[in-house]
Motif scaffolding. Structure first.
Motif, PDB file in Angstrom:
ATOM      1  N   VAL A 113      41.483  36.608  26.293  1.00 28.83           N
ATOM      2  CA  VAL A 113      42.775  36.795  26.968  1.00 28.83           C
ATOM      3  C   VAL A 113      42.753  38.082  27.781  1.00 28.83           C
ATOM      4  O   VAL A 113      43.269  38.129  28.905  1.00 28.83           O
ATOM      5  CB  VAL A 113      43.921  36.815  25.933  1.00 28.83           C
ATOM      6  CG1 VAL A 113      45.252  37.124  26.598  1.00 28.83           C
ATOM      7  CG2 VAL A 113      43.990  35.480  25.190  1.00 28.83           C
ATOM      8  N   ILE A 114      42.168  39.131  27.221  1.00 34.82           N
ATOM      9  CA  ILE A 114      42.055  40.393  27.952  1.00 34.82           C
ATOM     10  C   ILE A 114      41.231  40.196  29.221  1.00 34.82           C
ATOM     11  O   ILE A 114      41.595  40.673  30.305  1.00 34.82           O
ATOM     12  CB  ILE A 114      41.412  41.478  27.065  1.00 34.82           C
ATOM     13  CG1 ILE A 114      42.322  41.804  25.878  1.00 34.82           C
ATOM     14  CG2 ILE A 114      41.139  42.747  27.874  1.00 34.82           C
ATOM     15  CD1 ILE A 114      41.700  42.783  24.890  1.00 34.82           C
ATOM     16  N   GLY A 115      40.116  39.476  29.096  1.00 33.01           N
ATOM     17  CA  GLY A 115      39.281  39.227  30.261  1.00 33.01           C
ATOM     18  C   GLY A 115      40.005  38.459  31.346  1.00 33.01           C
ATOM     19  O   GLY A 115      39.933  38.806  32.527  1.00 33.01           O
ATOM     20  N   PHE A 116      40.734  37.411  30.951  1.00 37.79           N
ATOM     21  CA  PHE A 116      41.473  36.612  31.938  1.00 37.79           C
ATOM     22  C   PHE A 116      42.592  37.432  32.576  1.00 37.79           C
ATOM     23  O   PHE A 116      42.822  37.346  33.790  1.00 37.79           O
ATOM     24  CB  PHE A 116      42.053  35.369  31.272  1.00 37.79           C
ATOM     25  CG  PHE A 116      42.909  34.545  32.189  1.00 37.79           C
ATOM     26  CD1 PHE A 116      42.340  33.765  33.183  1.00 37.79           C
ATOM     27  CD2 PHE A 116      44.294  34.570  32.080  1.00 37.79           C
ATOM     28  CE1 PHE A 116      43.128  33.020  34.044  1.00 37.79           C
ATOM     29  CE2 PHE A 116      45.089  33.832  32.932  1.00 37.79           C
ATOM     30  CZ  PHE A 116      44.507  33.052  33.924  1.00 37.79           C
ATOM     31  N   LEU A 207      32.508  37.440  30.537  1.00 35.02           N
ATOM     32  CA  LEU A 207      32.462  36.112  31.163  1.00 35.02           C
ATOM     33  C   LEU A 207      33.422  36.011  32.340  1.00 35.02           C
ATOM     34  O   LEU A 207      33.108  35.397  33.359  1.00 35.02           O
ATOM     35  CB  LEU A 207      32.783  35.037  30.134  1.00 35.02           C
ATOM     36  CG  LEU A 207      31.643  34.597  29.206  1.00 35.02           C
ATOM     37  CD1 LEU A 207      32.158  33.601  28.179  1.00 35.02           C
ATOM     38  CD2 LEU A 207      30.509  33.981  30.012  1.00 35.02           C
ATOM     39  N   PHE A 208      34.615  36.602  32.211  1.00 32.81           N
ATOM     40  CA  PHE A 208      35.605  36.519  33.277  1.00 32.81           C
ATOM     41  C   PHE A 208      35.328  37.522  34.392  1.00 32.81           C
ATOM     42  O   PHE A 208      35.788  37.333  35.521  1.00 32.81           O
ATOM     43  CB  PHE A 208      37.007  36.765  32.715  1.00 32.81           C
ATOM     44  CG  PHE A 208      37.619  35.553  32.077  1.00 32.81           C
ATOM     45  CD1 PHE A 208      38.232  34.571  32.844  1.00 32.81           C
ATOM     46  CD2 PHE A 208      37.574  35.382  30.710  1.00 32.81           C
ATOM     47  CE1 PHE A 208      38.784  33.454  32.254  1.00 32.81           C
ATOM     48  CE2 PHE A 208      38.124  34.268  30.107  1.00 32.81           C
ATOM     49  CZ  PHE A 208      38.728  33.295  30.882  1.00 32.81           C
ATOM     50  N   LEU A 209      34.607  38.598  34.069  1.00 33.30           N
ATOM     51  CA  LEU A 209      34.391  39.662  35.044  1.00 33.30           C
ATOM     52  C   LEU A 209      32.926  39.705  35.448  1.00 33.30           C
ATOM     53  O   LEU A 209      32.280  40.748  35.439  1.00 33.30           O
ATOM     54  CB  LEU A 209      34.843  41.000  34.442  1.00 33.30           C
ATOM     55  CG  LEU A 209      36.285  41.005  33.899  1.00 33.30           C
ATOM     56  CD1 LEU A 209      36.609  42.336  33.241  1.00 33.30           C
ATOM     57  CD2 LEU A 209      37.282  40.716  35.023  1.00 33.30           C
ATOM     58  N   ASN A 210      32.416  38.557  35.796  1.00 29.06           N
ATOM     59  CA  ASN A 210      31.013  38.405  36.171  1.00 29.06           C
ATOM     60  C   ASN A 210      30.944  37.858  37.589  1.00 29.06           C
ATOM     61  O   ASN A 210      31.729  36.993  37.954  1.00 29.06           O
ATOM     62  CB  ASN A 210      30.319  37.454  35.187  1.00 29.06           C
ATOM     63  CG  ASN A 210      28.836  37.657  35.152  1.00 29.06           C
ATOM     64  OD1 ASN A 210      28.352  38.770  35.119  1.00 29.06           O
ATOM     65  ND2 ASN A 210      28.101  36.561  35.170  1.00 29.06           N
ATOM     66  N   GLY A 211      30.030  38.371  38.402  1.00 29.06           N
ATOM     67  CA  GLY A 211      29.947  37.919  39.785  1.00 29.06           C
ATOM     68  C   GLY A 211      28.523  37.671  40.214  1.00 29.06           C
ATOM     69  O   GLY A 211      27.569  37.864  39.459  1.00 29.06           O
ATOM     70  N   VAL A 212      28.370  37.260  41.470  1.00 26.16           N
ATOM     71  CA  VAL A 212      27.039  36.966  42.013  1.00 26.16           C
ATOM     72  C   VAL A 212      26.199  38.234  42.060  1.00 26.16           C
ATOM     73  O   VAL A 212      25.011  38.232  41.727  1.00 26.16           O
ATOM     74  CB  VAL A 212      27.164  36.349  43.418  1.00 26.16           C
ATOM     75  CG1 VAL A 212      25.786  36.112  44.010  1.00 26.16           C
ATOM     76  CG2 VAL A 212      27.960  35.053  43.359  1.00 26.16           C
TER      77      VAL A 212
END
Length: 262
Positions: A113-116, A207-212
């Motif tokens: 939830v924090i990540g989202f 997982l939510f704060l991951n990018g290319v």
């Protein structure tokens, strides 16, 4: 009656240790298997999966990024948490329990939830860069460990030591660095270690704060598992175990684990 209780506790402890240690042993064994998939028992022994770890660019860059974020988040948590705990325990702030609950609140919220929330609020709405958002998420993960351990250490510390320093002419700032910090530094190191390890291995927030252009090690391992099921994952798990054990040995050599656990 007492002997029967001790036997029961011994059995429960043994069963718990069994379920904790056996999976780790299986992972270690499968890392040396010759097969192209993870199998147990293994057929033959090889070290090629360990070399394959370093041939995966995502693992190397992910390790570097995870290490950097964990170090920064843990350090910032200490820089914020230690003065905050001192203020809450020594300066007589009204409703200090509310502030402590505020610092500990990330532990009451599921990490996913924090990540989202950070992804939706900081990245999508405010458009803060990904690295800063990721650092904020890991800071929220680290700060409760710092607050808990440093608060316990401050409560056990004799306040008369500070008062004696004040009588001798030290200011509150001087007594903080000369009296308080030397007395609680084992807890500071313990808080840093716990915060670092939890940040380094975190998955839900990452997982939510991951990018290319930004990949952390846990997500790199998950992405690898989606397309491969070879013992490389077991090999990198063994390397991470050795990395953690190396940190513990380093602290033991420098300070001593007994001192940290006080």
């Amino acid at each position: 009656m007492l002997n029967s209780k001790n036997k029961l506790l011994t059995i429960i402890s043994g069963v718990t240790l069994f379920f904790l240690i056996v999976p780790l042993i299986i992972v270690i064994i499968t890392a040396f298997g010759k097969g192209t998939t993870i199998t147990f028992p293994i057929k033959g022994i090889t070290l090629r999966w360990f070399s394959n770890v370093f041939l995966q660019p995502d693992f190397v860059t992910g390790f570097q990024m995870s290490l950097l974020i964990a170090l920064l988040a843990s350090t910032i948590a200490l820089l914020v948490g230690v003065p905050a705990v001192y203020a809450l325990t020594r300066l007589g702030i009204h409703h200090h329990q509310w502030f402590q609950m505020l610092f500990l609140s990330p532990t009451f919220i599921p990490e996913i939830v924090i990540g989202f929330a950070l992804y939706q609020g900081l990245m999508i709405t405010i458009r803060i860069p990904l690295v800063i958002t990721l650092l904020c998420g890991h800071f929220l993960l680290c700060i409760p460990y710092v607050i808990r351990l440093i608060t316990a250490s401050m409560m056990l510390m004799d306040q008369h030591l500070e008062e004696a320093a004040w009588v001798c002419g030290s200011t509150k700032v001087e007594s903080f660095f000369k009296i308080v910090i030397p007395n609680i530094y084992p807890s500071i190191i313990a808080a840093f270690m716990l915060a670092f390890i939890n940040s380094f291995n975190n998955i839900p927030i990452t997982l939510f704060l991951n990018g290319v252009d930004l990949s952390m090690l846990p997500t790199s391992i998950l992405n690898y598992l989606q397309n491969n099921y070879d013992p490389t994952v077991s090999a990198i798990s063994v390397l991470l175990m050795l990395f953690t054990a190396g940190l513990m040995l380093l602290v033991e050599k420098i300070l001593g684990l007994k001192m940290i656990m006080k």
